[in-house]
Design an enzyme around this catalytic site. Sequence first.
Site, PDB file in Angstrom:
ATOM      1  N   ASP A 184       0.805  -1.227   0.000  1.00 16.54           N
ATOM      2  CA  ASP A 184       0.000   0.000   0.000  1.00 16.54           C
ATOM      3  C   ASP A 184       0.837   1.275   0.000  1.00 16.54           C
ATOM      4  O   ASP A 184       0.353   2.339   0.408  1.00 16.54           O
ATOM      5  CB  ASP A 184      -0.944   0.025   1.211  1.00 16.54           C
ATOM      6  CG  ASP A 184      -2.004  -1.065   1.147  1.00 16.54           C
ATOM      7  OD1 ASP A 184      -2.315  -1.517   0.019  1.00 16.54           O
ATOM      8  OD2 ASP A 184      -2.520  -1.466   2.206  1.00 16.54           O
TER       9      ASP A 184
ATOM     10  N   HIS B  44      23.339 -16.323   3.591  1.00 19.46           N
ATOM     11  CA  HIS B  44      22.924 -15.602   2.391  1.00 19.46           C
ATOM     12  C   HIS B  44      22.782 -14.101   2.657  1.00 19.46           C
ATOM     13  O   HIS B  44      22.502 -13.332   1.747  1.00 19.46           O
ATOM     14  CB  HIS B  44      21.596 -16.182   1.880  1.00 19.46           C
ATOM     15  CG  HIS B  44      21.209 -15.724   0.524  1.00 19.46           C
ATOM     16  ND1 HIS B  44      20.197 -14.807   0.293  1.00 19.46           N
ATOM     17  CD2 HIS B  44      21.701 -16.044  -0.707  1.00 19.46           C
ATOM     18  CE1 HIS B  44      20.073 -14.592  -0.997  1.00 19.46           C
ATOM     19  NE2 HIS B  44      20.967 -15.326  -1.641  1.00 19.46           N
TER      20      HIS B  44
END
Length: 263
Positions: free
Chosen positions: A11, A182
């Site tokens: 949004d 990662h």
Amino acid sequence: NRDHRKITVIDGKVGFTGGYNLAEEYFNRTHPYGYWKDTGIMLTGDAVRNLTVMFLEMWNAVRKIDMDYDKYLPKVEYTAKEQGFVQPYADSPLDHETTGENVYMNLIKNAKHEIFFTTPYLIITDEMSRELRMAARRGVDVRIVTPGIPDKKMVYQMTRSYYSELARNGVRIYEYTPGFIHAKQCVCDGESATVGTINMDYRSLFLHFECGTLLYRNSQILALRDDALNTLRKCREVQLSDCRTNLLGTLLDSVLRLLSPLM
């Protein structure tokens, strides 16, 4: 030129970026490479607008679909919770500006006491290697965390080809023993930090579309520093004796380094 950015915008009011892809192993629902460690950041306020524009830039890259950006950039009433600075940034291989590398290099050059990097791959330019070594030699506590369990064996060997030169000059290197790390982040002096999608390798630094968020004098920097210290406790420190220092090993590393720009 791969799109390596990871962006979620809700949004126009809440944004997320960091290392996470939408795949089972990133949330440790599967474990192909042991425990998967990653980091991300949630943003609210004006900083979300940057992520929205980055997304729309890629969305419209092939076919111009949503050119009216204003309808996706709502005016949000909020009170800033922080006194510091938050700056999301994008990197593109098409603009001849190595933003991702520049952010890392500036953090290294300005480090006074400590700088902690976390990266799944360590395949860097001679310039970045030199800056890391110079920082360590001027007394900065330079630490780099890489995976203990690799996802790509050739890239892992290339990563290890950088160990000896860095270790000889005081850079401390750690391998994350529980599995694959990662996370792409850097914390400098507890005062500045960056977290995002940018690996310390040629692909991320020069060939991919990437993004990150730079933090300065923000409370979340201490959270990132705590995360880095907790991660270090789960790592094995690489010693110079672990590196390939004999003639055959040096020759192998030299061959691997020739291939580095392709990785």
